[in-house]
Design an enzyme around this catalytic site. Structure first.
Site, PDB file in Angstrom:
ATOM      1  N   GLU A  89      30.887  27.361  31.148  1.00  0.00           N
ATOM      2  CA  GLU A  89      30.227  28.645  30.923  1.00  0.00           C
ATOM      3  C   GLU A  89      31.253  29.686  30.475  1.00  0.00           C
ATOM      4  O   GLU A  89      32.357  29.754  31.009  1.00  0.00           O
ATOM      5  CB  GLU A  89      29.572  29.067  32.234  1.00  0.00           C
ATOM      6  CG  GLU A  89      28.985  30.463  32.270  1.00  0.00           C
ATOM      7  CD  GLU A  89      28.552  30.862  33.675  1.00  0.00           C
ATOM      8  OE1 GLU A  89      27.759  31.812  33.776  1.00  0.00           O
ATOM      9  OE2 GLU A  89      28.997  30.234  34.659  1.00  0.00           O
ATOM     10  N   LEU A  91      32.347  33.489  30.489  1.00  0.00           N
ATOM     11  CA  LEU A  91      32.143  34.746  31.210  1.00  0.00           C
ATOM     12  C   LEU A  91      32.990  35.829  30.558  1.00  0.00           C
ATOM     13  O   LEU A  91      34.155  35.605  30.226  1.00  0.00           O
ATOM     14  CB  LEU A  91      32.546  34.591  32.684  1.00  0.00           C
ATOM     15  CG  LEU A  91      31.756  33.564  33.508  1.00  0.00           C
ATOM     16  CD1 LEU A  91      32.359  33.426  34.897  1.00  0.00           C
ATOM     17  CD2 LEU A  91      30.287  33.957  33.598  1.00  0.00           C
ATOM     18  N   ASP A 217      45.569  27.254  43.116  1.00  0.00           N
ATOM     19  CA  ASP A 217      46.533  27.854  42.175  1.00  0.00           C
ATOM     20  C   ASP A 217      46.149  29.311  41.928  1.00  0.00           C
ATOM     21  O   ASP A 217      45.941  29.743  40.801  1.00  0.00           O
ATOM     22  CB  ASP A 217      46.548  27.061  40.860  1.00  0.00           C
ATOM     23  CG  ASP A 217      47.703  27.466  39.942  1.00  0.00           C
ATOM     24  OD1 ASP A 217      48.677  28.082  40.432  1.00  0.00           O
ATOM     25  OD2 ASP A 217      47.635  27.165  38.730  1.00  0.00           O
TER      26      ASP A 217
END
Length: 309
Positions: A89, A91, A217
């Protein structure tokens, strides 16, 4: 590549928008498709599929908690000439600022999620008429992850371990130091490590560590915000000690104090926190040494010496 994406995504529309980007490891491109905008990461290394499959599994695990927002992962696709692409997706994000405190709360909730699952599971088992089986997740009792993940481009073994110091020493520190030995044969590093590794269990004396689902991370380049709130991405997830998450977040800037304040309201610092944070920072310095070269030798050795004091 665009022809491949059209076929694999079953889309007639595939129109690039924005500027191409990416990080230190992969290239990044944004496209409009029939189903909406997507972000495509491209990496031509031979281990690209393994790297992207680990990232996809991490995003799915984080997304399934419902506690943090991540890009929805879609598909890993092999490139004909070698390497792979990872579609997710798209964003529209900007740098983390006003949402830092909220992200701190969300990360604490994420780190408490597995503990709460385990407590619920125990309650169900102790309730008359409720069996252990059921649709609800049971919680994880060991440290590790169900697949290999990569922190940067280095694959991380996530074999399940009963105790955290063993997992962290073997699959994080020793793994990084083995690579340094192979590439640099640095005698001073090995001498310091031989003294340090026997002291590691002492840093965990007297504290209970419940496996927590981690991003893995969490530096400032892997967090952002949009109109709906905080977003985290590029994870290398596993079940580990919640304090591990805060090490890289505190190393390179980009996280306002409000992030840490909000986090520690929900998860207060345990005794010995500061020294363990150094130990977790050591992993990140070693990982940077293996990725970016000898400029990270000095900070790596400096942390080892501090831990030996």
């Amino acid at each position: 590549m665009e022809q491949l994406l059209r076929a694999q995504l079953h889309t007639t529309t595939l129109r690039a928008f924005g500027s191409s980007g990416g990080g230190c490891i992969s290239e990044g491109y944004a496209y409009y498709t029939d189903s909406g905008p997507v972000f495509v990461k491209v990496n031509r290394r031979t281990q690209a599929r393994q790297m992207f499959e680990g990232e996809m599994a991490s995003l799915e695990a984080l997304r399934n908690t419902g506690l943090v927002r991540v890009p929805k992962p879609m598909k890993v696709i092999d490139l004909p000439g070698g390497g792979a692409v990872f579609v997710m997706e798209h964003l529209k994000m900007k740098s983390l600022s006003s949402q830092a405190s909220k992200l701190g709360e969300q990360m604490a909730d994420l780190h408490l999620y597995n503990q709460k699952l385990r407590e619920k599971s125990k309650t169900r088992q102790n309730t008359v008429g409720c069996g252990a089986e059921g649709a609800e997740p049971q919680g994880v009792t060991k440290f590790g992850f169900h697949t290999v993940t990569c922190c940067g481009f280095i694959p991380q073994v996530n074999e399940w371990q009963e105790d955290w110091p063993t997992f962290f020493t073997r699959h994080r520190l020793q793994a990084q130091l083995d690579l340094i030995e192979k590439d640099y044969a640095d005698r001073e590093t090995q001498e310091l490590w031989s003294r340090l590794q026997v002291k590691i269990p002492d840093l965990f004396a007297g504290i209970e560590i419940v496996p927590a689902l981690l991003h893995g991370d969490l530096w400032s380049g892997n967090v952002a915000e949009d109109d709906q709130g905080p977003v985290i991405y590029d994870p290398a997830s596993f079940y580990g000690h919640s304090e591990f998450e805060l090490a890289i977040a505190s190393m390179f800037g980009g996280f306002p104090r409000s992030f840490f304040t909000a986090y520690h309201r929900k998860i207060p610092k345990a005794p010995g926190f500061d020294k363990r944070l150094l130990l977790y920072q050591l992993f990140n310095y070693l990982n940077h040494w293996n990725h970016f070269g000898r400029e990270y030798r000095s900070p790596s050795l400096g942390v080892m010496r501090k831990l030996l004091r």
